[in-house]
Write a protein that holds these residues in place. Structure first.
Motif, PDB file in Angstrom:
ATOM      1  N   SER A 241       0.827  -1.196   0.000  1.00  0.00           N
ATOM      2  CA  SER A 241       0.000   0.000   0.000  1.00  0.00           C
ATOM      3  C   SER A 241       0.868   1.255   0.000  1.00  0.00           C
ATOM      4  CB  SER A 241      -0.914   0.005   1.220  1.00  0.00           C
ATOM      5  OG  SER A 241      -0.150   0.151   2.403  1.00  0.00           O
ATOM      6  N   PRO A 242       0.309   2.394  -0.422  1.00  0.00           N
ATOM      7  CA  PRO A 242       1.069   3.647  -0.352  1.00  0.00           C
ATOM      8  C   PRO A 242       1.551   3.975   1.062  1.00  0.00           C
ATOM      9  CG  PRO A 242      -0.864   3.915  -1.751  1.00  0.00           C
ATOM     10  CD  PRO A 242      -0.977   2.570  -1.121  1.00  0.00           C
ATOM     11  N   ALA A 243       0.745   3.635   2.078  1.00  0.00           N
ATOM     12  CA  ALA A 243       1.166   3.909   3.460  1.00  0.00           C
ATOM     13  C   ALA A 243       2.391   3.069   3.833  1.00  0.00           C
ATOM     14  CB  ALA A 243       0.017   3.617   4.415  1.00  0.00           C
ATOM     15  N   GLU A 244       2.417   1.804   3.404  1.00  0.00           N
ATOM     16  CA  GLU A 244       3.579   0.955   3.674  1.00  0.00           C
ATOM     17  C   GLU A 244       4.824   1.486   2.980  1.00  0.00           C
ATOM     18  OE1 GLU A 244       2.509  -3.595   4.193  1.00  0.00           O
ATOM     19  OE2 GLU A 244       1.451  -2.766   2.469  1.00  0.00           O
ATOM     20  N   LEU A 245       4.640   1.964   1.757  1.00  0.00           N
ATOM     21  CA  LEU A 245       5.784   2.504   1.017  1.00  0.00           C
ATOM     22  C   LEU A 245       6.334   3.747   1.709  1.00  0.00           C
ATOM     23  CD1 LEU A 245       7.615   2.318  -1.441  1.00  0.00           C
ATOM     24  CD2 LEU A 245       5.923   3.654  -2.720  1.00  0.00           C
ATOM     25  N   ARG A 246       5.452   4.627   2.189  1.00  0.00           N
ATOM     26  CA  ARG A 246       5.913   5.812   2.908  1.00  0.00           C
ATOM     27  C   ARG A 246       6.680   5.419   4.172  1.00  0.00           C
ATOM     28  NH1 ARG A 246       0.684   7.725   1.749  1.00  0.00           N
ATOM     29  NH2 ARG A 246       0.053   7.268   3.909  1.00  0.00           N
ATOM     30  N   GLU A 247       6.174   4.426   4.886  1.00  0.00           N
ATOM     31  CA  GLU A 247       6.849   3.965   6.092  1.00  0.00           C
ATOM     32  C   GLU A 247       8.215   3.369   5.764  1.00  0.00           C
ATOM     33  OE1 GLU A 247       7.139   3.266  10.260  1.00  0.00           O
ATOM     34  OE2 GLU A 247       5.873   4.554   9.018  1.00  0.00           O
ATOM     35  N   ALA A 248       8.293   2.639   4.640  1.00  0.00           N
ATOM     36  CA  ALA A 248       9.572   2.055   4.232  1.00  0.00           C
ATOM     37  C   ALA A 248      10.592   3.135   3.882  1.00  0.00           C
ATOM     38  CB  ALA A 248       9.357   1.126   3.041  1.00  0.00           C
ATOM     39  N   HIS A 249      10.143   4.186   3.218  1.00  0.00           N
ATOM     40  CA  HIS A 249      11.049   5.293   2.906  1.00  0.00           C
ATOM     41  C   HIS A 249      11.521   5.986   4.188  1.00  0.00           C
ATOM     42  CE1 HIS A 249      11.157   5.305  -1.412  1.00  0.00           C
ATOM     43  NE2 HIS A 249       9.836   5.327  -1.522  1.00  0.00           N
ATOM     44  N   ARG A 250      10.663   6.052   5.175  1.00  0.00           N
ATOM     45  CA  ARG A 250      11.036   6.704   6.433  1.00  0.00           C
ATOM     46  C   ARG A 250      12.072   5.887   7.192  1.00  0.00           C
ATOM     47  NH1 ARG A 250       9.662   6.834  11.779  1.00  0.00           N
ATOM     48  NH2 ARG A 250       8.265   5.039  11.554  1.00  0.00           N
ATOM     49  N   LEU A 251      11.898   4.550   7.207  1.00  0.00           N
ATOM     50  CA  LEU A 251      12.802   3.676   7.959  1.00  0.00           C
ATOM     51  C   LEU A 251      14.009   3.231   7.152  1.00  0.00           C
ATOM     52  CD1 LEU A 251      10.157   1.412   9.745  1.00  0.00           C
ATOM     53  CD2 LEU A 251      11.339   3.409  10.672  1.00  0.00           C
ATOM     54  N   GLY A 252      13.905   3.370   5.825  1.00  0.00           N
ATOM     55  CA  GLY A 252      14.982   2.890   4.968  1.00  0.00           C
ATOM     56  C   GLY A 252      14.523   1.717   4.131  1.00  0.00           C
ATOM     57  N   THR A 253      14.643   1.844   2.822  1.00  0.00           N
ATOM     58  CA  THR A 253      14.145   0.778   1.932  1.00  0.00           C
ATOM     59  C   THR A 253      14.945  -0.512   2.059  1.00  0.00           C
ATOM     60  OG1 THR A 253      15.502   1.734   0.158  1.00  0.00           O
ATOM     61  CG2 THR A 253      13.185   2.380   0.242  1.00  0.00           C
ATOM     62  N   GLY A 254      16.147  -0.438   2.645  1.00  0.00           N
ATOM     63  CA  GLY A 254      16.930  -1.660   2.827  1.00  0.00           C
ATOM     64  C   GLY A 254      16.262  -2.655   3.755  1.00  0.00           C
ATOM     65  N   LYS A 255      15.398  -2.156   4.654  1.00  0.00           N
ATOM     66  CA  LYS A 255      14.700  -3.048   5.583  1.00  0.00           C
ATOM     67  C   LYS A 255      13.347  -3.506   5.053  1.00  0.00           C
ATOM     68  CE  LYS A 255      16.769  -0.693   9.562  1.00  0.00           C
ATOM     69  NZ  LYS A 255      16.485   0.029  10.834  1.00  0.00           N
ATOM     70  N   MET A 256      13.009  -3.071   3.849  1.00  0.00           N
ATOM     71  CA  MET A 256      11.679  -3.353   3.313  1.00  0.00           C
ATOM     72  C   MET A 256      11.539  -4.794   2.833  1.00  0.00           C
ATOM     73  SD  MET A 256       9.786  -1.251   0.273  1.00  0.00           S
ATOM     74  CE  MET A 256       8.027  -1.469  -0.061  1.00  0.00           C
ATOM     75  N   PHE A 257      12.630  -5.330   2.253  1.00  0.00           N
ATOM     76  CA  PHE A 257      12.556  -6.641   1.612  1.00  0.00           C
ATOM     77  C   PHE A 257      13.291  -7.698   2.427  1.00  0.00           C
ATOM     78  CE2 PHE A 257      12.468  -3.458  -1.786  1.00  0.00           C
ATOM     79  CZ  PHE A 257      11.307  -3.814  -2.442  1.00  0.00           C
ATOM     80  N   ILE A 258      12.803  -8.922   2.301  1.00  0.00           N
ATOM     81  CA  ILE A 258      13.546 -10.084   2.800  1.00  0.00           C
ATOM     82  C   ILE A 258      14.579 -10.427   1.735  1.00  0.00           C
ATOM     83  CG2 ILE A 258      13.382 -12.493   3.490  1.00  0.00           C
ATOM     84  CD1 ILE A 258      10.478 -11.976   4.274  1.00  0.00           C
ATOM     85  N   ASN A 259      15.864 -10.381   2.098  1.00  0.00           N
ATOM     86  CA  ASN A 259      16.897 -10.578   1.087  1.00  0.00           C
ATOM     87  C   ASN A 259      17.997 -11.550   1.492  1.00  0.00           C
ATOM     88  OD1 ASN A 259      18.061  -8.978   3.039  1.00  0.00           O
ATOM     89  ND2 ASN A 259      18.371  -7.202   1.719  1.00  0.00           N
ATOM     90  N   THR A 260      17.854 -12.202   2.634  1.00  0.00           N
ATOM     91  CA  THR A 260      18.812 -13.227   3.057  1.00  0.00           C
ATOM     92  C   THR A 260      18.056 -14.376   3.719  1.00  0.00           C
ATOM     93  OG1 THR A 260      19.155 -12.272   5.255  1.00  0.00           O
ATOM     94  CG2 THR A 260      20.595 -11.482   3.472  1.00  0.00           C
ATOM     95  N   ARG A 261      18.717 -15.521   3.786  1.00  0.00           N
ATOM     96  CA  ARG A 261      18.090 -16.667   4.455  1.00  0.00           C
ATOM     97  C   ARG A 261      17.899 -16.391   5.939  1.00  0.00           C
ATOM     98  NH1 ARG A 261      17.710 -21.157   1.331  1.00  0.00           N
ATOM     99  NH2 ARG A 261      19.021 -21.274  -0.538  1.00  0.00           N
ATOM    100  N   ALA A 262      18.847 -15.681   6.547  1.00  0.00           N
ATOM    101  CA  ALA A 262      18.705 -15.361   7.971  1.00  0.00           C
ATOM    102  C   ALA A 262      17.497 -14.463   8.200  1.00  0.00           C
ATOM    103  CB  ALA A 262      19.982 -14.681   8.469  1.00  0.00           C
ATOM    104  N   ARG A 263      17.324 -13.492   7.322  1.00  0.00           N
ATOM    105  CA  ARG A 263      16.157 -12.596   7.448  1.00  0.00           C
ATOM    106  C   ARG A 263      14.870 -13.379   7.203  1.00  0.00           C
ATOM    107  NH1 ARG A 263      14.753  -7.256   5.802  1.00  0.00           N
ATOM    108  NH2 ARG A 263      12.658  -6.912   6.659  1.00  0.00           N
ATOM    109  N   MET A 264      14.907 -14.325   6.268  1.00  0.00           N
ATOM    110  CA  MET A 264      13.724 -15.141   5.990  1.00  0.00           C
ATOM    111  C   MET A 264      13.349 -15.978   7.212  1.00  0.00           C
ATOM    112  SD  MET A 264      11.583 -16.015   3.519  1.00  0.00           S
ATOM    113  CE  MET A 264      10.545 -17.369   2.935  1.00  0.00           C
ATOM    114  N   SER A 265      14.342 -16.603   7.824  1.00  0.00           N
ATOM    115  CA  SER A 265      14.071 -17.419   9.018  1.00  0.00           C
ATOM    116  C   SER A 265      13.549 -16.566  10.162  1.00  0.00           C
ATOM    117  CB  SER A 265      15.350 -18.148   9.444  1.00  0.00           C
ATOM    118  OG  SER A 265      15.808 -18.999   8.413  1.00  0.00           O
ATOM    119  N   GLU A 266      14.098 -15.365  10.291  1.00  0.00           N
ATOM    120  CA  GLU A 266      13.643 -14.460  11.344  1.00  0.00           C
ATOM    121  C   GLU A 266      12.195 -14.044  11.121  1.00  0.00           C
ATOM    122  OE1 GLU A 266      14.829 -10.073  13.212  1.00  0.00           O
ATOM    123  OE2 GLU A 266      15.983 -10.956  11.574  1.00  0.00           O
ATOM    124  N   GLU A 267      11.842 -13.740   9.872  1.00  0.00           N
ATOM    125  CA  GLU A 267      10.461 -13.348   9.565  1.00  0.00           C
ATOM    126  C   GLU A 267       9.496 -14.490   9.857  1.00  0.00           C
ATOM    127  OE1 GLU A 267       8.911 -10.586   8.526  1.00  0.00           O
ATOM    128  OE2 GLU A 267      10.731  -9.388   8.739  1.00  0.00           O
TER     129      GLU A 267
END
Length: 486
Positions: free
Chosen positions: A292-318
């Motif tokens: 959603s647009p609200a999620e995108l705004r929040e991701a820009h505020r916190l940093g888009t690097g934290k928006m996606f799952i991009n490692t196996r460790a991050r996947m397991s954590e999620e």
């Protein structure tokens, strides 16, 4: 333009029909021309007509153009007939059957977007409501003035009419503009998320995965039976409120992976309104359009690097931090699975959906992780074509890594069975070395037809739309139990 398969018999009738019309138009053009020029065979009846000199020339030209048009159509239809015959020959060849395109109706479900329908409901509702509000306001004001003894004059009626017309046009313009703006915002968010998901700078540094289809085939590939299952029926009296320990049929809740075409919005919503969430936790990879647009705004505020799952460790954590407590019975709005919220009504409660937003460079590894993490894999092939590389990878990966009794394929009522069977058999013939499905004997893949679990107004009216898929889920549970008890 996407290729489709047509029936050669119907095309042959079309060719002959166009040929007949071409011949008739040609004969009529010759007759009119000969009659007008006086070049009429001797002995044939001839009557002098009192018509303008250019009459016969004009009629001849019109008939000639009609004949040429149908002649061109005949050539096109003949080419389509030859293509259909070629596809018919390919369908009988196991090596070429997978190259045959589906029928035109195969992906009709993908063209029935739910968001546009919701927007249409809103526009029509406000349109009718505007008229009703204007009429009621006019009647109320007129009645008040009459009671006060100040009946409006004709001039007053004219001014009020202009006012009411302006109010109505303003409300109608807003009804058209609000959905358009909402669509535009969602489109912009989707494009932005899609662009970010392809950014190589956001791929995890610890990414390590050979998430590709193995080129080495299994040494022993068993024969395959593809069974298409029509919608099942049945009623089950002992259905229970879901809990963290027991699902609706008093069994351990499943972990379900749902794989599908990202742009098949109607099927995602139908799946969520089915009984799957009553039987276990549904895991799916989110599409860019679901952000959603609200999620995108929040991701820009916190940093888009934290928006996606991009490692196996991050996947397991999620996966570890996903919610586990069931939802209570009643209506809920599910977010993250599709564009906007999906309205559902759970008669016995349900388990929360675990929607995972993965980077484009990691999603194949995410699929591998899910396949190792879940009890049942569901692949929705509704609207699937060979051009859908992502779904083709997922189908091959499931055949390579998941036993047949632990996955099921779905299709809708308009699905082309011959096309889907050819695609499944091709993936089966490329089974990778080490697949749990390799060996001797015969295996069976179940392709279940599910459609219209519950449209928007069915849920609004409080209907138990999940009842249509419970028989299928019970069947899958029994099949899995029998296979694991051997």
């Amino acid at each position: 333009m996407r290729r489709v398969r047509k029936d050669p018999e119907e095309l042959r009738g079309d060719v002959f029909g166009r040929v007949r019309v071409t011949l008739v138009a040609g004969v009529l053009a010759w007759v009119v021309r000969a009659y007008g020029l006086g070049d009429w065979p001797d002995g044939w009846p001839y009557v002098e007509l009192d018509v303008p000199d250019r009459f016969f020339t004009t009629v001849t030209a019109v008939l000639g153009l009609v004949g040429l048009g149908f002649l061109a159509g005949t050539a096109v239809a003949f080419g389509q007939w030859r293509t259909a015959r070629r596809y018919e020959r390919w369908a009988r060849d196991p090596e070429l059957a997978a190259l045959v395109p589906p029928e035109a109706r195969h992906d009709s479900v993908r063209r029935s977007g739910r968001l546009s329908v919701r927007a249409g409901y809103w526009t029509v509702g406000v349109f009718l409501g505007s008229w009703a509000a204007v009429i009621l306001a006019a009647l109320a004001l007129y009645g008040v003035l009459v009671l006060l003894g100040e009946a409006p004059t004709q001039e007053d009626d004219s001014r009020l009419g202009k006012l009411y017309t302006g109010v109505f046009l303003g409300l109608f313009a807003a009804a058209c503009l609000v959905p358009a703006v909402a669509q535009l915002r969602r489109w912009y968010s989707s494009r932005t998320v899609e662009r970010l998901s392809e950014d190589p700078n956001l791929v995890g540094l610890t990414l390590s995965h050979p998430a590709s289809v193995s080129p080495r085939r299994a040494s022993a590939i068993p024969s395959l039976d593809v069974r298409f299952q029509p919608p099942m029926t049945g009623r089950y009296a002992e259905l229970r409120q879901v809990t963290r320990e027991k699902n609706v049929i008093d069994r351990r809740p499943w972990r379900i992976a749902y794989l599908r075409l990202f742009d098949n919005e109607p099927r995602v919503r139908d799946f969520m309104r089915g009984a799957w969430r009553e039987f276990g936790y549904v895991h799916l990879i989110r599409s860019a359009a679901s952000v959603s647009p609200a999620e995108l705004r929040e991701a820009h505020r916190l940093g888009t690097g934290k928006m996606f799952i991009n490692t196996r460790a991050r996947m397991s954590e999620e996966l570890y931090h996903q919610p586990v407590h069931p939802l209570a019975r009643g209506r809920h709005r599910l977010v993250g699975a599709a564009r906007g919220a999906v309205l559902v009504k759970d008669a016995y409660g349900s388990y929360p959906v675990r929607a995972l937003l993965c980077h484009g460079g990691f999603w194949k590894s995410a699929v591998d992780t899910l396949l190792a993490h879940v009890d049942l894999v569901v692949i929705d092939l509704s609207g699937y074509r060979r051009e859908n590389e992502g779904t083709r990878f997922e189908l091959q990966r499931v055949i390579d890594r998941v036993p047949v009794h632990r996955f099921v394929l779905l299709t809708d009522a308009s699905g082309d069975r011959a096309f889907l069977e050819a695609q499944i058999r091709e993936a089966w013939s490329h089974m990778a070395h080490g697949s749990p499905n390799a060996g001797s004997g015969q295996r069976e893949i179940l392709v279940a037809q599910t459609s219209d679990h519950g449209r928007y107004w069915s849920v609004r009216l409080g209907l138990d739309v999940a009842a249509r898929t419970r028989p299928l889920l019970v069947h899958l549970h029994n099949r899995l139990t029998r296979a694991e008890s051997r």
